[in-house]
Design an enzyme around this catalytic site. Structure first.
Site, PDB file in Angstrom:
ATOM      1  N   ASP A   7       0.862  -1.014   0.163  1.00 24.85           N
ATOM      2  CA  ASP A   7      -0.056   0.165  -0.003  1.00 24.85           C
ATOM      3  C   ASP A   7       1.000   1.189   0.029  1.00 24.85           C
ATOM      4  O   ASP A   7       1.482   1.818   0.962  1.00 24.85           O
ATOM      5  CB  ASP A   7      -0.975  -0.105   1.344  1.00 24.85           C
ATOM      6  CG  ASP A   7      -1.764   1.165   1.499  1.00 24.85           C
ATOM      7  OD1 ASP A   7      -2.248   1.662   0.311  1.00 24.85           O
ATOM      8  OD2 ASP A   7      -2.025   1.763   2.377  1.00 24.85           O
ATOM      9  N   GLU A  66      -1.004  -1.461  -4.899  1.00 22.10           N
ATOM     10  CA  GLU A  66      -2.253  -0.730  -5.232  1.00 22.10           C
ATOM     11  C   GLU A  66      -1.893   0.434  -6.280  1.00 22.10           C
ATOM     12  O   GLU A  66      -0.814   1.330  -5.926  1.00 22.10           O
ATOM     13  CB  GLU A  66      -2.931  -0.137  -3.840  1.00 22.10           C
ATOM     14  CG  GLU A  66      -4.179   0.725  -3.888  1.00 22.10           C
ATOM     15  CD  GLU A  66      -4.762   1.186  -2.605  1.00 22.10           C
ATOM     16  OE1 GLU A  66      -5.877   1.694  -2.529  1.00 22.10           O
ATOM     17  OE2 GLU A  66      -3.894   0.874  -1.578  1.00 22.10           O
ATOM     18  N   ASP A 138      -2.224   1.034   7.388  1.00 14.02           N
ATOM     19  CA  ASP A 138      -1.543   0.862   6.048  1.00 14.02           C
ATOM     20  C   ASP A 138      -1.248  -0.761   5.889  1.00 14.02           C
ATOM     21  O   ASP A 138      -1.219  -1.259   4.791  1.00 14.02           O
ATOM     22  CB  ASP A 138      -0.509   1.468   6.132  1.00 14.02           C
ATOM     23  CG  ASP A 138      -0.801   3.152   6.116  1.00 14.02           C
ATOM     24  OD1 ASP A 138      -1.692   3.701   5.433  1.00 14.02           O
ATOM     25  OD2 ASP A 138      -0.510   3.828   7.231  1.00 14.02           O
TER      26      ASP A 138
END
Length: 164
Positions: A7, A66, A138
């Protein structure tokens, strides 16, 4: 198959590693690489070295990152894109194949809806990986990225077997 999910973030880059065994998922590790300060270059270097250390320690087989979403703050989006570039560079230099997923696709895969909140993602990650101790939001998001990739890879594998 061991998958690292990432992420991207400029201050907090979440990472999470899962192992797939057919339809089963098992948590390996998760964490956050932190960077601070005002100068962009040194912060990106910290993120790069941190991710490289995680990859060296856990030796994943593949990676998923991502994708950056575009928001109203163009400068913020650009900086996030640079952090994402560091994530892609780290896994590419390790020779890993990379899956890239939009935030809504990750949420839809893990939660069932494309506009889920962070709390919903954390809940489903805990449900799918019983006993996981999340390092933070996260890291939970990174595990969701890895779970999403595991489901997509499994789907492609089943499709290939069905065609054979």
């Amino acid at each position: 198959m061991k998958i690292i999910g990432i992420d991207p973030g400029l201050r907090n880059m979440g990472w999470g590693i899962v192992i797939t065994d057919g339809p089963r998922l098992r948590h390996v590790a998760n964490g956050i690489v932190h960077s601070s300060g005002d100068e962009l270059g040194p912060r990106l270097a910290v993120l790069y070295r941190g991710l490289c250390a995680v990859i060296a320690e856990h030796a994943p087989d593949m990676a998923a990152v991502e994708q950056t979403f575009v928001n109203k703050d163009a400068v913020g989006t650009l900086k996030l894109g640079q952090a994402r570039g560091i994530a892609l560079l780290s896994v590419a230099e390790a020779g890993l194949s990379i899956g890239e997923y939009a935030p809504n696709a990750i949420k839809k895969t893990v939660v069932g809806v494309g506009h889920a909140g962070k709390e919903q993602i954390q809940h489903m990650v805990r449900f799918m990986l019983p006993g996981v101790q999340l390092t933070g939001p996260d890291a939970a998001d990174a595990l969701a990225v890895a779970i999403c990739h595991a489901h997509h890879v499994q789907g492609r594998t089943l499709k290939i077997k069905a065609q054979a």
